[in-house]
Design a protein around this motif. Sequence first.
Motif, PDB file in Angstrom:
ATOM      1  N   GLY A   1     -10.395  -4.352  -5.170  1.00 23.97           N
ATOM      2  CA  GLY A   1      -9.291  -3.614  -4.644  1.00 23.97           C
ATOM      3  C   GLY A   1      -9.771  -2.337  -3.873  1.00 23.97           C
ATOM      4  O   GLY A   1     -10.891  -2.081  -3.764  1.00 23.97           O
ATOM      5  N   ARG A   2      -8.878  -1.926  -3.191  1.00 27.33           N
ATOM      6  CA  ARG A   2      -9.122  -0.607  -2.247  1.00 27.33           C
ATOM      7  C   ARG A   2      -7.966   0.670  -2.491  1.00 27.33           C
ATOM      8  O   ARG A   2      -6.835   0.080  -2.921  1.00 27.33           O
TER       9      ARG A   2
ATOM     10  N   THR B   1      -5.705  11.445   0.824  1.00 23.32           N
ATOM     11  CA  THR B   1      -4.563  10.471   1.291  1.00 23.32           C
ATOM     12  C   THR B   1      -4.040  10.785   2.659  1.00 23.32           C
ATOM     13  O   THR B   1      -4.007  12.086   3.039  1.00 23.32           O
TER      14      THR B   1
ATOM     15  N   GLU C   1       1.142   9.234   2.647  1.00 20.68           N
ATOM     16  CA  GLU C   1       1.357   8.724   1.351  1.00 20.68           C
ATOM     17  C   GLU C   1       3.033   8.398   1.412  1.00 20.68           C
ATOM     18  O   GLU C   1       3.655   9.752   1.466  1.00 20.68           O
TER      19      GLU C   1
ATOM     20  N   ARG D   1       0.766  -1.336   0.083  1.00 23.04           N
ATOM     21  CA  ARG D   1      -0.013  -0.065  -0.028  1.00 23.04           C
ATOM     22  C   ARG D   1       0.981   1.141   0.048  1.00 23.04           C
ATOM     23  O   ARG D   1       1.834   1.461   0.585  1.00 23.04           O
ATOM     24  N   ARG D   2       0.427   2.044  -0.965  1.00 25.26           N
ATOM     25  CA  ARG D   2       1.370   3.499  -0.823  1.00 25.26           C
ATOM     26  C   ARG D   2       0.623   4.652   0.126  1.00 25.26           C
ATOM     27  O   ARG D   2       1.270   5.248   0.400  1.00 25.26           O
TER      28      ARG D   2
ATOM     29  N   GLY E   1      -5.247   2.847  -2.459  1.00 28.15           N
ATOM     30  CA  GLY E   1      -3.685   2.888  -1.848  1.00 28.15           C
ATOM     31  C   GLY E   1      -3.271   1.515  -2.232  1.00 28.15           C
ATOM     32  O   GLY E   1      -1.757   1.672  -2.137  1.00 28.15           O
ATOM     33  N   GLN E   2      -3.929   0.558  -2.649  1.00 29.83           N
ATOM     34  CA  GLN E   2      -3.061  -0.527  -3.014  1.00 29.83           C
ATOM     35  C   GLN E   2      -2.259  -0.375  -4.359  1.00 29.83           C
ATOM     36  O   GLN E   2      -2.963   0.252  -5.200  1.00 29.83           O
TER      37      GLN E   2
ATOM     38  N   THR F   1      -2.878   5.352   2.907  1.00 22.40           N
ATOM     39  CA  THR F   1      -4.315   5.060   3.525  1.00 22.40           C
ATOM     40  C   THR F   1      -5.330   6.057   3.131  1.00 22.40           C
ATOM     41  O   THR F   1      -5.202   7.302   3.142  1.00 22.40           O
ATOM     42  N   GLU F   2      -6.449   5.560   2.457  1.00 24.12           N
ATOM     43  CA  GLU F   2      -7.624   6.732   2.014  1.00 24.12           C
ATOM     44  C   GLU F   2      -8.233   7.319   3.267  1.00 24.12           C
ATOM     45  O   GLU F   2      -8.458   6.657   4.456  1.00 24.12           O
TER      46      GLU F   2
ATOM     47  N   THR G   1      -1.195   2.086  -8.933  1.00 27.55           N
ATOM     48  CA  THR G   1      -1.548   2.241  -7.594  1.00 27.55           C
ATOM     49  C   THR G   1      -3.115   2.652  -7.929  1.00 27.55           C
ATOM     50  O   THR G   1      -3.463   3.293  -8.830  1.00 27.55           O
TER      51      THR G   1
END
Length: 376
Positions: free
Chosen positions: A311-312, A217, A220, A187-188, A314-315, A190-191, A277
Motif C-alpha cells: 500500500g501507499r 499531507t 487531505e 485516497r484521502r 493516503g490509501q 497525497t503524501e 487509512t
Amino acid sequence: MKHLALLLTLLAAPALAQDDPAVAARAAAEALVQAQEQLDEADGARDRVAALTTTVRAYEDGLAALREGLRRVSIRELELSQALQAQEGEISRLLGALMTIGQSDAPTLALHPSGPTGTARAGMLLSDVTPALATQAAALRADLEEVAALRQMQEEAVTRLTEGLSGVQQARTELSQAIDERQDLPRRFTEDPVRTAILIAGTETLEEFAAGLGQMTEDEAQGGLPSITDRKGYLPLPAPGEILRGAGERDAAGVQRPGVVIGTAPRALVTIPTAATIRYVGPLLDYGLVTILEPQADLLIVLAGLAEVYGRAGQVLPAGSPVGMMGGQMPTTDAVLSQSGEEGGAELTETLYMEVREGDDPVDPLTWFSTDKDDA
C-alpha cells in the motif's frame, strides 16, 4: 483353528474414534485441499486481492493445523510403541496361548484324564479363561491398529504438506502481484515526500513521528472513517500468533515500549481487522518496516517489524486488507516432519510489534484487540 481365526478377526481394523489424532490430522489435510481449490478460483474473483488474502489465510491455518495434527500423531505413536515394547513378553504369552487353543483338535479338548468330572471342570476353567484372553486380544488389536493408522497418516501427510507449502508460496506471490496492480482504492490525501523526509530526519521517537503525521499531507479530504469504538476490545490480532510481551514490559535489552510483541509464523500475512487509512508506510527509526494506520480520527495503529509492506500513504483500505508480510523462511517438509514430535509453538519465530495511540498518548493495544485466550 477357531480361536486363532477369532484372534485374526480381533486384529482387523475398526473405524477410528472422531477425537483420534489421525482424524484431526486428516481434517487439516483436507483443509489444504480446499485452500488449493480457493487458489484456483481466485483468478476469476471480482476482488482478486480479497480472494487471495482469504486463500493465503486458509493455507496458513491449514498448515498450522496439520503441523499440530502431526505433532499429536507423533506423540501418540511414540506412547503406543513404548507401551507395546514394555508389554512384549506379555503379548508373546497371550499370542502363544491363543495359538495353542486354536491349534488343538476339538476331540482332544473334550477329554480329560480324570474322566467326565475332570472334563467338566476343565471346560468351566476354559470358559472363564477364553473371554479374558479375548479381551486382552481386543486391547492388543486396538493398539496395533492405531499404530498402523498413525503411521499411514504420517505417510499421507507428506504429500499434503508438500503441496500445501508450495501452494501457500504461490498464493503469496500472486497476492503481491495483485496488490501491485490494484488501482481501485480511494485516497484521502497525497503524501508530501519532502515533508516526510524532513520529519523522519528530525524524529528521534515514534511519539514525535506520530505527532507530526498531519504535516506530511497535501489536499487531505475532510472527515474520516466511521467510529469503531463499539468494537473496542474485540478486534482480532493482525496476524495469527501469541502475545510474547505485553505493553510496558521490558525486553531482553531492558528497553520498555508501550506496545505488544506478537509471535507469528514465518511469512505470516498481516491484515487489518477494520477499514483504515494508511498514514505512513516504510522504514522508520529502529523499528524496521512500519505501517501506521488510522481506523478513525485520533486513533493510530502502528505495526512494525514486517519484511514486506503493501500500500501507499493516503490509501483507504477495506477491512481484512493485507498490509504486509512477516520475514523468516518457510520450513521444508523434512523440517516440519522432524519437529513433529516437539512441543507446539516452536514455529512462532517472527515478532510483530503493535502499538495503539489515542490522540497523542499510547494505550495498551489489548484494550482494543482480543486474543484467543481472551475468547476462551
